[in-house]
Design an enzyme around this catalytic site. Structure first.
Site: not given
Ligand code: S3P
Length: 438
Positions: A22, A123, A316
């Site tokens: 990604k 965010r 992540d």
């Protein structure tokens, strides 16, 4: 609202391949868009996040073709060829798209507005706005959050040397992308090593850049030159299967063609400390990025105190690492990971709630958690959990089903498509029993 039902399957086996990276796919579209010539990208990730970046680049006047599955052709318009979108740029759920676009758009001679979905609108964006302002960008947030309004640049941005207060590849990348439009060399200094895909790709496009000792120094180029890019499998998507192969029974799994850039592979080190049986074989390269196959065999894991230096290198992977910890003997302690609170969800709180719902003992810390594992038999009770729209939380609890006493129903899973469009299909190939419901 979509949900998954994951039945306890117990065994993993087979050879799988995960979709493209990604982070690299986003960067390929952005740098290809401002390069001169046609950039060919293979292994591109057609996920919602990357498609949002594709739409944004198209709105800015870049022709992006999709000649075949996982292939894109970006017709670069040059560093000064982007055009005003004439409408707000909606980048959906993607923090990477928004923060990197802030850097790229700061140097343009037109106004832009960046917005996103409910999660992204909450965010923090000042972390990129602050350094960009130091460079002279006219950039505003609303109480530190999106919408982000970027005013037209009327002169070159000021080159800065920026010491990042947080270890963030997105902040580093935003400053470097703005540095393309600087009046001299821009330097970033990071407090801990973070993913370096931007630096590697800038070099592939012919941008003068020096790196070393946590610093990256970019000299504004006259032009970026189009190139051919091969996107490896996403290590962060492969991570679910590294944990699945470790905690499940059966033969284990082989995951082929995974990007193993050392700034991404902290999970391998952490799982090795926990006693995992993982081999990284068949090392090769995909252009500027290293690639390998990963062989995972079931193992009896034990709890560890995770070294804080590994946190940014596995940032992540914590949701699925919490699942591994719940299956390990003894206690696993995560600290220095407060960044998890500002991801697609507050991953410390959301994972702790999910684990508690599954009967796992998990103490929440300000900057991490303590998780008590159960190495024998089912580690999770089964039942229902809420992913809070966080793709990695949803996929992590699907992996947990391998060691569940009863089916796990995972709510709010549509966002899995932001990073891993056919997760249930690949999971079933690996031996899990995950199905989509409505
Ligand atoms: C990313 C950097 C990381 C990561 C995110 C992708 C990137 O974010 O969590 O999923 O592509 O640069 P931070 O820079 O906020 O740590």
């Amino acid at each position: 609202m979509q949900h998954y039902v994951a039945h306890p399957a117990g065994a993993t086996c087979g050879v799988i391949r995960v979709p493209g990276d990604k982070s690299i796919s986003h960067r390929a579209l952005m740098l290809g868009g401002v390069a001169e010539g046609v950039t060919e990208v293979r292994g591109f990730l057609e996920s919602e996040d990357c498609l949002a970046t594709m739409r944004a680049m198209r709105a800015l006047g870049v022709n992006v073709e999709q000649p075949a599955p996982h292939e894109v052709r970006v017709h670069g318009v040059g560093l000064r060829g982007l055009k005003a979108a004439g409408r707000d740029l909606d980048v959906g759920n993607s923090g990477t798209a928004m923060r990197l676009m802030c850097g790229l758009l700061s140097g343009q001679r037109f106004d832009s507005v960046l917005i996103g979905d409910q999660s992204l609108m909450k965010r923090p964006m000042e972390r990129v706005a602050a350094p960009l302002r130091l460079m002279g960008a006219k950039i505003e947030t609303v109480e530190g959050k999106p919408p982000v309004r970027i005013g037209a640049a009327t002169r070159p941005l000021s080159a800065i040397r920026y010491e990042l207060p947080v270890a963030s590849a997105q902040v580093k990348s935003a400053v470097l992308l703005a540095g393309l439009y600087g009046d001299g060399p821009t330097t970033t200094v990071e407090p801990a090593v973070t993913r370096d895909h931007t630096e590697r790709m800038l070099l592939s496009f012919g941008c003068p850049l020096e790196t070393g000792r946590g610093e990256a120094r970019l000299t504004p180029p006259e032009r970026l030159t189009a190139c051919t890019l091969e996107v490896p499998g996403d290590f962060s998507s492969a991570a679910f299967f590294m944990v699945a192969g470790s905690i499940g029974g059966g033969e284990g799994l082989t995951i082929t063609h995974v990007g193993v850039n050392p700034t991404r592979t902290g999970l391998l080190e952490i799982l090795a400390l926990m006693g995992a049986d993982i081999r990284v074989v068949n090392h090769r390269s995909a252009g500027a990025e290293p690639v390998a196959d990963i062989e995972v065999r079931p193992a009896r894991l034990h709890g560890v105190r995770i070294p804080e230096r590994l946190v940014p290198l596995a940032i992540d992977e914590f949701p699925v690492l919490f699942i591994a910890a719940a299956c390990a003997e003894g206690e696993t302690v995560v600290t220095g990971a407060e960044e998890l609170r500002v991801k697609e969800s507050d991953r410390i709180a959301v994972m702790a709630n999910g684990l508690a719902a599954m009967g796992v003992e998990c103490e929440v810390l300000r900057d991490g958690a303590r998780i008590q594992g159960r190495p024998d038999g089912p580690a999770f009770a089964g039942g229902e959990i809420d992913s809070h729209g966080d793709h990695r939380v949803a996929m992590s609890f699907a992996v947990a089903s391998l060691r569940a006493a009863a089916p796990i129903r995972i709510r709010d899973v549509a966002n899995v498509a932001t990073s891993f469009p056919d997760f249930p299909g690949v999971a079933r190939q690996a031996g899990l029993d995950v199905r989509l419901g409505d």
